[in-house]
Design an enzyme around this catalytic site. Structure first.
Site, mmCIF file in Angstrom:
data_model
loop_
_atom_site.group_PDB
_atom_site.id
_atom_site.type_symbol
_atom_site.label_atom_id
_atom_site.label_comp_id
_atom_site.label_asym_id
_atom_site.label_seq_id
_atom_site.Cartn_x
_atom_site.Cartn_y
_atom_site.Cartn_z
ATOM 1 N N HIS A 151 0.827 -1.029 0.354
ATOM 2 C CA HIS A 151 0.047 0.552 0.092
ATOM 3 C C HIS A 151 1.015 1.132 0.071
ATOM 4 O O HIS A 151 0.773 1.968 -1.080
ATOM 5 C CB HIS A 151 -0.760 -0.087 1.073
ATOM 6 C CG HIS A 151 -1.629 1.181 1.685
ATOM 7 N ND1 HIS A 151 -1.185 2.433 2.373
ATOM 8 C CD2 HIS A 151 -2.548 2.271 0.756
ATOM 9 C CE1 HIS A 151 -2.291 3.461 2.356
ATOM 10 N NE2 HIS A 151 -3.198 3.258 1.954
ATOM 11 N N GLU A 194 2.096 1.736 -2.787
ATOM 12 C CA GLU A 194 1.463 2.707 -4.105
ATOM 13 C C GLU A 194 0.823 3.611 -4.193
ATOM 14 O O GLU A 194 1.220 4.673 -5.603
ATOM 15 C CB GLU A 194 -0.213 1.885 -3.582
ATOM 16 C CG GLU A 194 -1.829 2.619 -3.944
ATOM 17 C CD GLU A 194 -2.886 2.932 -3.408
ATOM 18 O OE1 GLU A 194 -2.843 4.290 -3.152
ATOM 19 O OE2 GLU A 194 -3.013 1.663 -2.534
ATOM 20 N N HIS A 195 0.887 4.605 -2.942
ATOM 21 C CA HIS A 195 1.097 5.777 -2.779
ATOM 22 C C HIS A 195 2.453 6.270 -3.308
ATOM 23 O O HIS A 195 2.183 7.535 -3.833
ATOM 24 C CB HIS A 195 0.869 6.481 -1.175
ATOM 25 C CG HIS A 195 0.183 6.565 -0.274
ATOM 26 N ND1 HIS A 195 -0.799 7.975 -0.039
ATOM 27 C CD2 HIS A 195 -1.255 5.501 -0.095
ATOM 28 C CE1 HIS A 195 -1.669 7.337 0.622
ATOM 29 N NE2 HIS A 195 -2.029 5.789 0.144
ATOM 30 N N GLU A 238 -4.425 8.009 7.702
ATOM 31 C CA GLU A 238 -4.977 6.669 6.850
ATOM 32 C C GLU A 238 -5.059 5.894 7.824
ATOM 33 O O GLU A 238 -6.778 4.812 8.136
ATOM 34 C CB GLU A 238 -3.800 6.573 5.222
ATOM 35 C CG GLU A 238 -5.470 5.711 4.194
ATOM 36 C CD GLU A 238 -4.489 5.563 3.095
ATOM 37 O OE1 GLU A 238 -5.665 4.642 1.851
ATOM 38 O OE2 GLU A 238 -3.744 5.609 3.340
#
Lengths: 429, 422
Positions: free
Chosen positions: B67, B70-71, B142
């Site tokens: 993840h 991905e950012h 997040e």
């Protein structure tokens, strides 16, 4: 591609759009009311209707009927558009060419039955149904706190619009639920069906003449004088900024700012306002995203939202509780930048294109199309999507800067942890 | 290009494989204003232990790295890739789940420029110590957002109850502590391993020119040869559940629950998995769908409301059913459901036939939206399934398949209860 409009009977308007790219036919029905003291009762009606009709007496049998109709779906929702309270019923049917059945006729007949012939016992609704649905509505009102992000926005609006009808929650209040029983709810339902404006939008691969004929056949009901819904007041000056803090068991603080725009939904200034909101917090090109998230790592989300029909703009963000003041200052600094006209061509062009893309994308969804036309109706605008885009494209940066003069901070709401507090709330006047 | 057709729903897609091993699927939707493209790698939060092609040693990376990566893919030396998409009026996005990381955009204009941009930026990592540190704050928020979300918590607590050691029990974004360990070298290592085109797929849909789209993709893929096999190391998960009950106290108005059923019949993809997936979904509908006796009883007793839902998640190496919602008494809900499952003779074949019709309608509806087609395509693709086979497989399903799922999957031994309460 044009939208065809016919009046079926007093206060029931049918709109038909024939588009052959979808695999289903969507029938969206909107029942309009004034948002006020009857909000709780009005919000309860869709849940009661779902429980049974004269012919199909239980929710289970309604579900079976829809499943057998090639997985037709019927969903309902209740929400606010300004100080207008709306029930929406969405019936979606498979297109006939896939199943060889006159499904539109069956669907329209069922919709009529569902809305106008509910299950009645001794001049009232079924008592057990009403009691169960009242209990569920109570739970739904109480469970607003579960979704912290949405709840923070709702709470900000509530505090901001105290004393105005817009502060009423779309499902009403628990106190009002106590007043409702199967008899008085049925009387109120009859009044609604006799006097409230109803819009029906049929979108899909259909023969418009046949649709009109069907709805004339099924929806030609006797009605009384139709309620005319007053316009929502959007002009309000701000005397002093309100600061509100709620303490809940959260690990992340939710900061929400409420602004008055003083712009009506169909005013010329609405179009620059839409761009204002986009430039400030409408996407990854926006000032809030760039400064609050990317440059300062203060938040994962920081964005704006317009409440077009009440003339409000909201800014929302989830932050570390200790960063309250720092984030608030940074957000207000971005608002100030807008006022000073520090808007780059990149920010402006990107926002314009993003709005154009999202307006064009409406054409690919039957329900979004229906919602768009319904909203335009409320705004007293005949503009189609193309007209709307044309108006947006005529806006210049100066118009956006001019609009920023209208926008006044009204309420700063912070949801914080039980342990945390707010360091000396705000000093902006 | 190869054509894959489905005459029943009047849709077809085109397939080509690039020399690098990249699979390309394109679909023409006449009359649609929106275009949608998604470039995905078969790499998700479950892939935390693996052997890099050409090496012998096992590499283990911190939780949440897929993840995190991905950012960071949106950052290029020249600035943010979001900026380039914004200039074209496109909205770009990405997501990471247990098995997949996907980059996507939706546009109504300049589709081919956007497609080129998508293909290029995913092939172009740019990580610096500075931009990695900056992201830790953002992802930290997040993670915090999800910590406060009771629906997310009840779901992950359920996974923790179902699984002993399978990585599916690890939160996709990791923890604030685990992401603090992430550095540039690790990100490049994961990138090099999992972002080779032979581990990836690209799907685009809209009123687009198929040949022109294909040419843009093939012209912009830098790799010219295939990569060796990535050995992914998943621990040997026992069949039994980890614990049958788990609860957490949070700020909610009434208890929220997830009843989970662990699937022990796993280890395959393709049509066989699709058949199992649909059979299980139909079983859940018969058991607790809107037209079931169970739903009616629970509703009339005030034990559930319209938040009550059922779902089956079937991946190649793991799977589970979920029945969830709000209830003042989650244990009573679970007891009633287990009671119903104890006597499957009460289910009727005529109901099964009707539910099948419902699934046909659901499938048709999915093809109304390009985003929905794209997301579903990728999700099935990662399980070796082509979405266009859905109806054929659905038609094949017999009542006996449903009974088998009741017997072997939806039973007390496989079940857990996760509750979040005030």
């Amino acid at each position: 591609m044009d939208l065809i409009h016919v009046q079926i009977t007093d206060g029931i308007n049918l709109y038909v759009k024939n588009i052959d790219k979808f695999k289903t036919i969507s029938i969206n029905t909107y029942i309009h009311n004034y948002l006020g003291k009857d909000a709780t009762r009005f919000a309860l009606i869709p849940s009661i209707l779902r429980r049974g009709t004269k012919k199909i007496k239980t929710y289970k049998d309604i579900s079976k009927f829809l499943e057998g109709l090639y997985g037709a779906t019927l969903s309902s929702a209740v929400y606010k558009r300004g100080e207008r309270h709306i029930q929406q019923y969405k019936l979606e049917l498979a297109e006939e060419k896939y199943i060889n059945e006159d499904i539109l006729n069956v669907g329209a007949n069922f919709l009529k039955e569902f809305l106008f012939n509910p299950l009645i016992v001794d001049n009232g609704f079924e008592k057990a149904y009403v009691n169960q649905e009242k209990e569920i509505q109570k739970n739904r009102i109480e469970s607003r706190i579960n979704e912290k992000t949405k709840y923070a926005v709702d709470r900000c609006i509530e505090e901001m619009c105290k004393g105005e009808n817009y502060s009423i929650y779309e499902l009403g209040s628990i106190e009002d639920l106590n007043e409702i029983d199967e008899k008085n709810l049925y009387r109120y339902y009859c009044k609604c069906m006799n006097t409230l404006p109803i819009d029906i939008y049929v979108v899909g691969h259909v023969d418009p003449d046949y649709v009109i004929q069907l709805f004339h056949k099924h929806f030609n009901v006797e009605r009384e004088k139709i309620l005319s819904i007053p316009e929502t007041a959007v002009k309000k000056s701000v005397e002093k900024v309100k600061y509100v803090t709620d303490k809940l068991d959260v690990t992340q603080g939710k900061l929400t700012l409420g602004f008055r725009t003083n712009i009506s939904p169909n005013e010329k200034a609405y179009y620059p306002l839409l761009l204002y909101s986009g430039i400030l917090g409408g996407g990854p090109f926006s000032k809030l995203f760039m400064n609050v998230r990317e440059k300062s790592s203060l938040a994962y989300y920081a964005s704006t939202r317009l409440e077009r029909f009440k003339g409000l703009m909201l800014i929302m963000s989830g932050i570390e509780i200790d960063n309250y003041q720092k984030t608030l200052d940074l957000i207000l600094q971005q608002v100030e930048e807008m006022k000073r006209g520090n808007i780059s061509n990149y920010e402006f062009d990107s926002t314009l294109k993003a709005v154009r893309t999202s307006m064009n994308a409406i054409k690919d969804s039957a329900t979004q199309l229906s919602d768009f036309y319904m909203s335009q109706n409320i705004a007293h605008s005949n503009d189609d999507i193309e007209d709307f885009i044309n108006k947006i494209e005529k806006v210049a940066i100066n118009d956006v800067v001019r609009v920023s003069e209208n926008i006044k901070l009204d309420t700063v709401y912070f949801m914080t942890g039980r342990k945390g507090g707010v360091a000396n709330a705000g000093n902006m006047q | 290009m190869q054509e894959i057709c489905n005459k029943t729903i009047d849709e077809k897609m085109y397939f080509a494989e690039h020399e690098s091993g990249l699979k390309i699927y394109l679909m023409h939707k006449k009359g649609y204003t929106k275009q949608f493209a998604i470039f995905a790698t078969h790499y998700g939060s479950n892939d935390c232990k693996f052997i890099i092609p050409g090496e012998n040693d096992i590499t283990q990376v911190p939780d949440g790295i897929a993840h995190f990566l991905e950012h960071k893919m949106f950052e290029e030396e020249e600035g943010s890739i979001f900026e380039e998409f914004s200039k074209n009026g496109a909205s770009a996005n990405a997501f990471t789940n247990f098995t997949t990381t996907a980059y996507l955009f939706a546009s109504t204009d300049k589709f081919y420029e956007n497609l080129k941009l998508l293909v290029n930026f995913v092939q172009n990592p740019y990580f610096t110590d500075e931009n990695i540190e900056k992201e830790k704050g953002i992802i930290g928020q997040e993670i915090r957002m999800y910590e406060d979300d009771p629906n997310w918590r009840v779901y992950f607590n359920m996974l923790d109850a179902l699984y002993h050691i399978h990585p599916v029990k690890i939160d996709i974004a990791g923890t604030i502590d685990s992401i603090s360990k992430i550095n540039k070298e690790m990100l490049y290592k994961c990138y090099k391993t999992f972002y080779h085109p032979s581990n990836m797929v690209l799907f685009a849909v809209g009123d687009i020119d198929i040949n022109k789209s294909l040419k843009i993709i093939t012209d912009n893929i830098k790799e010219k040869s295939k990569q060796g096999t990535i050995k992914r190391i998943y621990p040997e998960e026992p069949n039994a559940v980890n614990k049958d009950y788990v609860e957490q106290k949070m700020s909610v108005s009434m208890p929220i629950f997830n009843i989970g059923f662990k699937d022990t019949d796993v280890g395959y993809g393709g049509k066989k998995l699709l058949k199992k997936d649909l059979s299980t979904q139909i079983s859940l509908e018969l058991l607790a769908g809107r037209s079931s006796d169970t739903y009616e009883e629970l509703y009339n007793e005030g034990l559930i409301d319209n938040t009550f839902e059922t779902e089956y998640i079937g991946e190649i190496d793991h799977g589970y059913s979920i029945i969830g919602g709000q209830s003042k008494n989650p244990r009573a809900v679970k007891d009633l459901i287990l009671n119903k499952l104890a006597n499957t003779d009460n289910f009727k074949e005529e109901d099964f036939e009707r539910i099948k019709k419902k699934f046909m309608g659901r499938f048709l509806r999915a093809f109304n939206s390009v985003d929905c087609i794209g997301q579903s395509f990728i999700s099935y693709y990662m399980k070796d399934i082509n979405i266009l086979d859905y109806l054929d497989v659905l038609k094949e399903i017999q009542y006996i398949d449903i009974i088998n799922r009741f017997k072997h999957h939806l039973n007390k031994e496989n079940s857990v209860l996760s509750v979040v309460k005030p």
